[in-house]
Every structure is written in C-alpha cells, then in structure tokens.
Scaffold this active site. Structure first.
Site, mmCIF file in Angstrom:
data_model
loop_
_atom_site.group_PDB
_atom_site.id
_atom_site.type_symbol
_atom_site.label_atom_id
_atom_site.label_comp_id
_atom_site.label_asym_id
_atom_site.label_seq_id
_atom_site.Cartn_x
_atom_site.Cartn_y
_atom_site.Cartn_z
ATOM 1 N N LYS A 116 0.813 -1.214 0.000
ATOM 2 C CA LYS A 116 0.000 0.000 0.000
ATOM 3 C C LYS A 116 0.848 1.268 0.000
ATOM 4 O O LYS A 116 0.441 2.303 -0.547
ATOM 5 C CB LYS A 116 -0.958 -0.029 1.184
ATOM 6 C CG LYS A 116 -2.091 -1.038 1.028
ATOM 7 C CD LYS A 116 -3.027 -0.998 2.208
ATOM 8 C CE LYS A 116 -4.278 -1.830 1.953
ATOM 9 N NZ LYS A 116 -3.987 -3.223 1.656
ATOM 10 N N GLU A 197 -3.012 6.766 7.269
ATOM 11 C CA GLU A 197 -3.546 7.746 6.332
ATOM 12 C C GLU A 197 -4.712 8.486 6.986
ATOM 13 O O GLU A 197 -5.320 7.997 7.948
ATOM 14 C CB GLU A 197 -3.972 7.102 5.017
ATOM 15 C CG GLU A 197 -5.130 6.140 5.099
ATOM 16 C CD GLU A 197 -5.466 5.531 3.740
ATOM 17 O OE1 GLU A 197 -6.663 5.353 3.463
ATOM 18 O OE2 GLU A 197 -4.540 5.230 2.978
ATOM 19 N N ARG A 289 -5.810 -9.152 -8.487
ATOM 20 C CA ARG A 289 -6.397 -10.496 -8.499
ATOM 21 C C ARG A 289 -7.873 -10.378 -8.824
ATOM 22 O O ARG A 289 -8.407 -9.283 -8.937
ATOM 23 C CB ARG A 289 -6.237 -11.153 -7.124
ATOM 24 C CG ARG A 289 -6.757 -10.263 -5.986
ATOM 25 C CD ARG A 289 -6.811 -10.976 -4.667
ATOM 26 N NE ARG A 289 -7.013 -10.101 -3.545
ATOM 27 C CZ ARG A 289 -8.182 -9.599 -3.155
ATOM 28 N NH1 ARG A 289 -9.282 -9.876 -3.850
ATOM 29 N NH2 ARG A 289 -8.275 -8.819 -2.100
#
Length: 664
Positions: A116, A197, A289
């Site tokens: 990330k 974040e 995916r």
C-alpha cells in the site's frame, strides 16, 4: 492456449474457476488439505491432489507443495483465485521457474500495487488523487500522526481484505493499535510494516474492475459500490453504484484505466477508491487479483471475468473494446457468513444441520459446498455469495429479500437475519449509506431482529414443533403411525414439555381424533393438526389458519426451527436423548474460575503470567479464529492460578484455558 489449470485455492472461488474452465474445455486439478477432503471443488475438478493436513502454512500457503502438485499432474498453468498466494510475487517466481503460466499479473505490478505504501507513491505520480498519509517506524508514526488530525486509519502495508485495519480516534490509543496491526500484518501477510492515512468521515467505497492484456490495452468494466462493511469486510456489494453521477462515473473509471496503463497491467484487477460526500474520489488501493465481489460486474456486463483472465494469460489480446461494454440492469451481492450478528459478529464454526439454497429467477449462488457440512475455524467464515439481478435497484432489492427468505442454514449462527433486516432499512433503500453503515446502524438492526422474533406469537412455533414431533419421527411411537392413532400407548405425551431457546413451556393435549387435536397452551385452547411434512418442512393448521416451518434436528435432541424468518431452538424435555446421559465437560469447567474460548481457534498471544493479578475485563489472551483476532477477557477480578495453553496451541470451546482465583 492453456490446456490444464491447477487451481491453487479452495471453497467458492475454486469452484468458480473450475466451472469457467469446464466451459472453455480446459482440464482442472484441485488441491486440498485433509480437512477439505470432501469439498465441492474436489468433486468438480478433473483431478485432485492432497497437499497436506490442516495448517495453512503447510497446505494452501505452501508454495513448493503446490508447484509439486502442478508439475506432477502435468498442468501448464496455475490460477490462484483470491487470498492465499494470489498476490505473492514469490509464487509468481516459483511458477515461472517451473515453466507454469501464472493466471494473473506480472510480479512487478503485484509488488508495486500489493504494497500500500508503494502503490500510493506510484499513483501520486499519475496525478490520480490520494489521501494524505504517513510512513516510517513506529516512533515516526506516533510522532507525526497528529499532523493529519484524528481520527486516522491504520493499515498493514501488505494487507488486503480489511485485515490489519483500524480507526484510531485518539493519540493515546495509537501505540497499542500500531502493535496490534503490526502483529496482524505479520501473521496474515508475513510483513509487519504499517502506515497511517487520513480517515475520511463516512466515505463511500467504490471500486472499478479493469482488464489489461500483454499488448498494453486496458479497459474498465465499470464500478461496484462496496460501502456496506463490517470490520472492513464487505458484506453487500452492488453494480452500478447508486451514488455516482454519470460524470463522476466516467472520471473514476478513466482514472482506474490510467493507473492500469501506467503500471502495464495484464490481467483482471480492481482499483479501489474512497468517495467523500461531495463525490470527490481518492485512490485507496489496487487488488491484483480476481475480487470476491466480481459476480455483480459479470451480472450487469455479461462478461465472464475468469474467462478473460485465462485468455489474457494465454497471450490473447483483449477481445472486447471499451465502447462495447455497458451496464445493464442492477446486481446486488450478499456475502453469507458463519457468524453471530447478535454477539458482535463472533465467528460461528460448527456442523450445519440444514443447508437449503433459494431457487428463483435472477439468482446466482457462488459457494464451495453442496449441502450441509462443517464450517471449519481454520478458514474464512464466508459460506457463500448470493447474487441477484433485476432491471432496477428496487427490483434487485426485492429479489434479494425474497432469496434471503428462501435461504435456510441451521446448526450454526449466520448473518442471514442481519442481511434481511439491513435490506429493509430506510438507509439502504434510500442509499443513505457509507463505510460506517454497520457501525452506525447495527444496534438498531439487531434490536429490530430481536423485536421481530419476540413479536411472533409463541403458540405458532411451539404447537408447530409439537405436531412435528408427534407425527412419526423421533416420537417414540410404533411404526409411522400418528399421535392421533397411538396416543393411548404413551400417556406421558398428554402433557408434553417443550424447551424454546432455553425457556420451558408446558402443553396439554385436551382431545384428539385421526385428523386434529386440541392443544392447551398458556391458558388457551387451540385446534391444531398437521397437513404436510417432508425432509425439512412441516405444514400445519392452528384454528383454521395454515402455517409452515422449516426444521432440522441435531444429535442432541434439539430441533432448529425457522418460523417467519427467525430461528428457534426447540427440544422435547419429556423425551430422553441418549447424548444427555454423557457428562458435559464444558459445563464442569466454565464457571467463573475457568476461562474458555467462545469458539475453536489458535492461541496467538498470552497477555498474563501465572501469579499475576487481573481486573475484571482484562485481556487474558488472544484467540485467532476464522481470520479474526478475538480477545478473551477475565470474567472476574482475581489472580491467574494456572495457564493451560501456549502460543500457537489449537483450542476447542471445551478447553479450560486459564484458571483464576477470584478475589473479592
């Protein structure tokens, strides 16, 4: 063209992949652990290969063993599904070295987008908006978090599926939260790196499905709304999003395609965004995916995403142009979980006594089971995905409600009642939702479920259950004769005692004939008679009105009974069940002085030592079950006398974990 695929997964996604491969005339090999020996994906595959006993590290996460299975069965490709090894660059390397085609993106895309922190840095360079964030050591995170302003969102850098995510509302909670998230990250993803974040209040979670080929072509299949989540796990998804305007839909899909092109993406992937109240969107992460919720996109576009994955992996160019793709109608997916919404969504592994799927127009069910089975604590608690399609959101919602009413699972707790109540809520029907929906509304949904069950007249399930037991099965009557023919042989049946969810109810059979009888219950007489009975359904009349129940029985004399969408657990106390003669060890050891686990699982942390004083509510140890951490609290103030387990021990509900000496 790929000829034979090893499916490196289990459950519903393995079944999903196998079905598409069969459609394409491609052979399949299923891998399985001993605990999965009777699973549906093994039955459907052309071949199967056992890769170990039970532990995930020795089976579905065991790269050498899976490569061995693929080479020994002469596969030319591997499909990882989602989870497990689906986003592991080392697995891609192993496939390459073995000469196997990995049905997914290249390892560069997986590496950059799988982390990330790196993915955020990459996306910033593309010009797509991202939320403010902080990376670094634990000390750096603690020091700089206040610059973002609380609340903040703590995440595992290598995470996915909502694992290792936590909202932190105050600075004094941060250090402990970082340690817990880091521990989860290491356990789930073998990488303890975390970052912070800025938390966007009440955002929407919107994701865009993309497809890319090896020639640099990237297209989108439009968006999905995935805002309704609990513990950051999506439970309801729909497409198209009822939130986005046409203009925002165009921009967010173009942003997703831009990211895919910049990374050189070649497979099916998903770009996830947070959308604020003003419809500003921010990049969240990319999943390299197939997604759990991909069926809603397939239902509205008509495109088989797994088929496109296989064609791309075979070196084919995209066969669909962007202008040819449109959204038709509306699709909704509900994830059916083995968990107890009435008890903080605690995982509920165990043996089913009944499994009946709904059948009607516009329904698709993706599942890894074909009937009642045992849900293992070792795996994710998702039982199935129920997907419906309708011309509009309103039609799709109505079909989903009907489908959920026809979905019957007994013997374990599930979220079926929660989903049904959620879909009835004003907030859902008016699209007043966000990722905090479950946090804000679960209490009122649970209250509505409890009230709905309480408002069912008690005589309906009680008399219905009595009639069920008195008509030939488990009644103690000779042959298949009914109560009305043989009641004289067993006089105790004149005054049956029924236990309903732990409460005793006494009834009296006042009179009877070959068809009907009169039952006295709670001071009132009811004329009652049974008229239908099959494997799991019973129809009956009370005072001329017809009712029906869905029922199943376990080995302990309990009957699980579905009445008007609510499940009651019933038992005839005037019947002796053989298992009642056995000693119940659990009840011998689960007094206040012993602590046990509320579910089977694995001990991952012990917080106390023998001789230590603890307060009531102190966290004694942490049990991991169904990919969730569960804190086991002290029921009393006392001293830890004996610890009976160690870290990594597997425990059952009946195991006494810790012995406490209570203090006044």
């Amino acid at each position: 063209m790929i000829k034979k695929i090893l499916v490196a997964n289990r459950g519903e996604i393995a079944v999903r992949i196998i079905r598409t491969a069969k459609k394409m005339d491609i052979l399949t090999v299923a891998v399985y652990s001993e605990t999965d020996r009777d699973s549906l994906h093994i039955t459907l595959a052309d071949e199967s290969f056992c890769i170990g006993e039970a532990e995930l590290s020795e089976t579905y996460l065991n790269i050498p063993r899976i490569i061995e299975a693929a080479t020994n069965t002469h596969c030319d490709a591997v499909h990882p599904g989602y989870g497990f090894l689906a986003e592991n660059p080392a697995f891609v390397d192993a496939c390459d070295q073995a000469g196997l085609v990995f049905i997914g993106p290249d390892k560069r895309s997986m590496h950059v987008m799988g982390n990330k922190i790196e993915s955020r840095e990459f996306v910033v360079k593309t010009g797509v908006p991202v939320t403010a964030g902080i990376t670094g050591t634990k000390e750096t995170l603690i020091k700089r978090a206040r610059t973002l302003g609380f609340p903040v969102l703590l995440k595992a850098a290598a995470g996915g599926g909502g694992k290792g995510m936590k909202i932190v509302y105050a600075e004094n909670e941060l250090e402990e939260a970082i340690e817990a998230t880091s521990r989860q990250a290491k356990s789930y993803f073998a990488d303890e790196t975390v970052y912070i974040e800025k938390f966007i209040e009440e955002p929407r979670h919107i994701e865009v499905q993309i497809l890319g080929d090896h020639s640099g072509n990237v297209i989108h299949l439009f968006e999905r709304e995935c805002s309704i989540q609990r513990r950051y796990q999506k439970i309801i998804e729909e497409s198209p999003s009822p939130t986005l305007s046409g203009e925002v839909r165009t921009r967010i899909c173009e942003a997703a395609v831009k990211i895919g092109k910049e990374i050189g993406y070649s497979s099916a992937g998903t770009i996830e965004f947070l959308v604020d109240r003003d419809l500003n969107f921010y990049f969240l992460e990319m999943n390299t995916r197939i997604q759990v919720e991909h069926p809603v996109t397939e239902m509205v576009t008509g495109i088989d995403i797994v088929e496109e994955q296989i064609l791309i992996a075979s070196g084919k160019k995209l066969r669909i142009r962007q202008k040819e793709i449109c959204q038709h109608g509306h699709a909704i997916e509900c994830r059916i979980y083995a968990e107890d919404p009435m008890n903080s969504f605690l995982p509920s592994p165990g043996k089913m006594t009944l499994y009946v799927e709904p059948e009607s127009e516009g329904i698709r069910i993706d599942t890894g089971i074909s009937g009642k089975t045992e849900i293992m604590s070792l795996f994710d608690p998702m039982i199935s995905k129920l997907i419906v399609w309708g011309e509009t959101r309103e039609v799709a919602t109505a079909r989903m409600k009907e489908a959920l009413e026809g979905y019957h699972i007994h013997g374990i707790k599930t979220n079926l009642s929660y989903l049904k109540q959620l879909l009835k809520s004003r907030e859902f029907t008016s699209n007043a939702i966000s990722t905090r929906f479950c946090d804000l509304h679960t209490e009122q949904l649970i209250s509505a479920i409890a009230s709905g069950k309480e408002n069912i007249p008690k005589y309906i399930p009680v008399i219905g259950f009595l009639l069920y037991t008195l008509n030939g099965i488990n009644s103690g009557l000779p042959g298949n004769k009914s109560l009305w023919e043989t009641i004289g042989y067993w006089r105790d049946l004149m005054r049956p005692v029924v236990l309903v969810d732990g409460t005793e109810h006494h009834l009296t059979l006042m009179k009877y004939d070959d068809v009907k009888g009169v039952v006295e219950f709670l001071g009132r007489n009811y004329e009652a008679g049974a008229w239908i009975r099959d494997d799991h359904k019973a129809g009956f009349e009370i005072d001329g009105r017809k009712y029906s129940l869905v029922l199943s029985e376990d080995g302990d004399g309990n009957t699980h009974l579905n009445c008007d969408g609510h499940i009651f657990t019933m038992k005839r106390l005037d019947h002796l069940v053989e298992s009642h003669l056995q000693v119940d060890f659990e009840h011998m050891v689960t007094g206040k002085d012993y602590v046990t686990s509320p579910m089977p699982g694995k001990v991952i942390k012990i917080n106390v030592s023998e001789g230590e004083s603890v307060k009531k509510g102190s966290v004694l140890l942490i049990i991991e079950a169904m990919k969730m951490e569960n804190s086991i609290l002290s029921p009393v103030k006392g001293i830890v006398d004996k610890i009976n387990v160690s870290v990594n021990d597997r425990v059952e509900v009946s195991n006494p974990l810790i012995h406490l000496i209570e203090e006044s």
